[in-house]
Every structure is written in structure tokens, then in C-alpha cells.
Design a protein around this motif. Structure first.
Motif, short mmCIF file in Angstrom:
data_model
loop_
_atom_site.label_atom_id
_atom_site.label_comp_id
_atom_site.label_asym_id
_atom_site.label_seq_id
_atom_site.Cartn_x
_atom_site.Cartn_y
_atom_site.Cartn_z
N GLU A 17 0.97 4.05 -2.87
CA GLU A 17 0.72 5.47 -2.62
C GLU A 17 1.84 6.31 -3.21
O GLU A 17 1.59 7.35 -3.84
N GLU A 18 3.08 5.85 -3.02
CA GLU A 18 4.23 6.59 -3.57
C GLU A 18 4.18 6.66 -5.10
O GLU A 18 4.57 7.67 -5.68
N ASN A 19 3.68 5.61 -5.70
CA ASN A 19 3.57 5.56 -7.17
C ASN A 19 2.27 6.16 -7.68
O ASN A 19 2.00 6.12 -8.89
N GLN A 20 1.46 6.69 -6.76
CA GLN A 20 0.15 7.27 -7.08
C GLN A 20 -0.76 6.25 -7.77
O GLN A 20 -1.50 6.58 -8.70
N VAL A 66 -12.13 -3.53 0.12
CA VAL A 66 -12.49 -4.81 0.74
C VAL A 66 -13.72 -4.67 1.63
O VAL A 66 -14.53 -5.59 1.73
N ALA A 67 -13.88 -3.50 2.26
CA ALA A 67 -15.09 -3.27 3.08
C ALA A 67 -16.33 -3.26 2.20
O ALA A 67 -17.35 -3.88 2.52
N GLY A 68 -16.22 -2.58 1.07
CA GLY A 68 -17.34 -2.53 0.14
C GLY A 68 -17.67 -3.91 -0.41
O GLY A 68 -18.84 -4.27 -0.59
N ASP A 121 -5.99 3.41 2.40
CA ASP A 121 -7.42 3.70 2.57
C ASP A 121 -8.22 3.13 1.40
O ASP A 121 -9.35 2.65 1.58
N ASP A 122 -7.64 3.17 0.20
CA ASP A 122 -8.31 2.58 -0.97
C ASP A 122 -8.46 1.08 -0.81
O ASP A 122 -9.50 0.50 -1.16
N ALA A 177 0.83 -1.21 0.00
CA ALA A 177 0.00 0.00 0.00
C ALA A 177 0.87 1.25 0.00
O ALA A 177 0.55 2.24 -0.69
N GLN A 178 1.96 1.22 0.76
CA GLN A 178 2.86 2.38 0.80
C GLN A 178 3.52 2.61 -0.56
O GLN A 178 3.61 3.73 -1.05
N ILE A 179 3.94 1.51 -1.19
CA ILE A 179 4.54 1.61 -2.53
C ILE A 179 3.49 2.14 -3.52
O ILE A 179 3.78 3.00 -4.35
#
Length: 267
Positions: free
Chosen positions: A81-84, A95-97, A89-90, A77-79
Motif C-alpha cells: 500500500e505504501e508503494n502504491q 483470493v475471495a474471487g 483489501d486487494d 500488504a502494508q508495504i
């Protein structure tokens, strides 16, 4: 990031901050080098180590291994986010949805009588969600990265849902015998490619047989491997009591010890 006291426990947000710090420009060189692709094998290994802890009912180890799996999730997830590409949170939102969508009997007004209905609904909702128009589309989606036995069983189950299935276990056994015969013939006159193909057909048929017998092929093979290892260890220990070493014995001598261990353990 240190704990303020022995009573304090790290939160999920603090854990995410730790991973972000490791990936920062002045963070850890190894962590900064990682990509989705480089971490692929780590994810597989951590998942298997988690399963191992479950198999041994080792709750302390399970807690640790689940943490290692979570580490992989947060790293990806961090990677992302860094790569946009996406954020943590996404991932959570998706998975919640999915859980809400696939549980209309809990979050909606759909009625079910048992877990069988739940699984049936799950598959139908999944099919609609993936916009699958045919059974083959569903089969193609079975991940190739799965262990071969597990993937074969999943493919066979999906094919069986449209009636592409053997009528009974006797028919499966006949198919196994047919494939074994074809493998033997290939070994006589065909090249390596044909032998490999026929061996694969035999294995695929054996997975089919496992389904009809209610046997988990992956677990069964794992247990057989463990049985072999344990028996070989017993053979080695018996050899030592006789002042012998396995690497200095002939196959005939090893077979004698092997049979003695089988008789002692009744296996």
C-alpha cells in the motif's frame, strides 16, 4: 494500542492499524526498513514453523504460528500500500474471487461426484485463469522456491498427465539403478560439475520412485533425518554411561555403539 479490558480481543482492523503504526515515520526503525525482499525468508520460516506445529498437533503453538504467518501477510500488504502496489483489501478481494471462481460446484451449477472431480476442475480452471496453452507452461509455473523434492514431484505429476510417465515401478527402479551407475562412473573420471549433474539425476529418479511407492519424499527424508538425530543422541548417552565422549572416539568405536543402539531399539 492497549486493550481496554482483559475481555477485549483485538480485531483484524486493529491489527492492521498496529502494523501501519509500526511502519509510520515515528514507528519502529526495524519495521520501517523492511521490504518484500527482506521479508522473503521470514515468510518461508514462519510457514515451516506452522507446519511443525501441525505435525506435533500443538494447537497452542499452531495458533501462535498462524498469527506469525498473518503478520507476514499484513506486513507485505502494508508495504504494498505504501508503494502504491496493492492494498490488503486487494489481497482479500483477489483470493475471495479466486475461491468463488474455482468452486463452481458450490457457487455455480457445476456438478461433482467426489473430491477427485473437484481437483480436476480446479486444475482446469487454474489453467484457464493463467491462460496456459500447454503443459510446459504449467510446469514452468511450478515455483523454484519450493523445496527441491516437492518441486520435482509436482513437475513429474504434471508431466504424467500427458502420458510422460514410467509404465510401472520396475521401470522406475531400473532408471534409479541406471542413474546410480552413471554417478559412479562420473565419480571415477569426470569433474565436479558432472558429478553434481548425475547426483541431481539420481535424486530426481528417487522422487519418481517415491511417487510410485506412494511415499512423500520430503516427509520421508525428514523422518530419516530425525531418526538419525535420535539414534545419534542415544549413542552419545550410551557413550556417557561408559565415561566416553563422542569427539574423542574413533569411527570404529562409534560404529560399535551405533550397532548396539540399533539392536536395543530394533531400528
Amino acid at each position: 494500542m492497549e486493550k481496554n479490558s482483559s475481555e477485549k480481543k483485538y480485531t483484524f482492523d486493529e491489527f492492521r492499524a498496529i502494523i501501519a503504526r509500526l511502519r509510520a515515520k515515528d514507528g519502529c526503525p526495524w519495521d520501517r526498513e523492511q521490504t518484500h525482499e527482506s521479508l522473503r525468508q521470514c515468510m518461508v520460516e514462519e510457514a515451516y514453523e506452522t507446519v511443525e506445529a501441525i505435525d506435533h498437533s500443538d494447537m497452542d503453538n499452531l495458533k501462535e504460528e498462524l498469527g506469525d504467518v498473518l503478520l507476514q501477510v499484513v506486513m507485505h500488504a502494508q508495504i504494498g500500500e505504501e508503494n502504491q502496489e496493492f492494498t490488503m483489501d486487494d489481497v482479500i478481494d483477489a483470493v475471495a474471487g479466486k475461491m468463488i471462481y474455482r468452486h463452481p460446484h458450490v457457487f455455480g451449477d457445476v456438478k461433482v461426484s467426489d473430491s477427485g472431480d473437484v481437483l480436476k476442475n480446479w486444475e482446469e480452471l487454474k489453467k484457464a485463469e493463467k491462460h496456459e496453452q500447454s503443459v510446459v507452461e504449467s510446469i514452468v509455473r511450478v515455483p523454484k522456491a519450493l523445496p527441491a523434492n516437492i518441486r520435482a514431484a509436482k513437475v513429474q505429476k504434471k508431466a504424467a498427465k500427458i502420458g510422460f510417465e514410467f509404465p510401472d515401478v520396475d521401470a522406475v527402479l531400473k532408471k534409479v539403478e541406471e542413474e546410480l551407475s552413471e554417478l559412479k562412473e562420473a565419480m571415477k573420471s569426470e569433474g565436479a560439475a558432472r558429478v553434481n549433474e548425475e547426483f541431481g539425476d539420481l535424486m530426481f529418479s528417487m522422487v519418481n520412485l517415491s511417487r510410485f511407492l506412494g511415499v512423500n519424499a520430503e516427509n520421508s527424508l525428514t523422518n530419516a533425518t530425525e531418526k538419525f538425530i535420535n539414534r545419534l543422541e542415544s549413542v552419545e548417552n550410551l557413550a556417557k554411561t561408559k565415561g566416553l565422549s563422542l569427539d574423542g572416539m574413533s569411527l570404529e568405536e562409534l560404529d560399535v555403539l551405533w550397532e548396539q543402539i540399533k539392536e536395543l531399539k530394533h531400528i
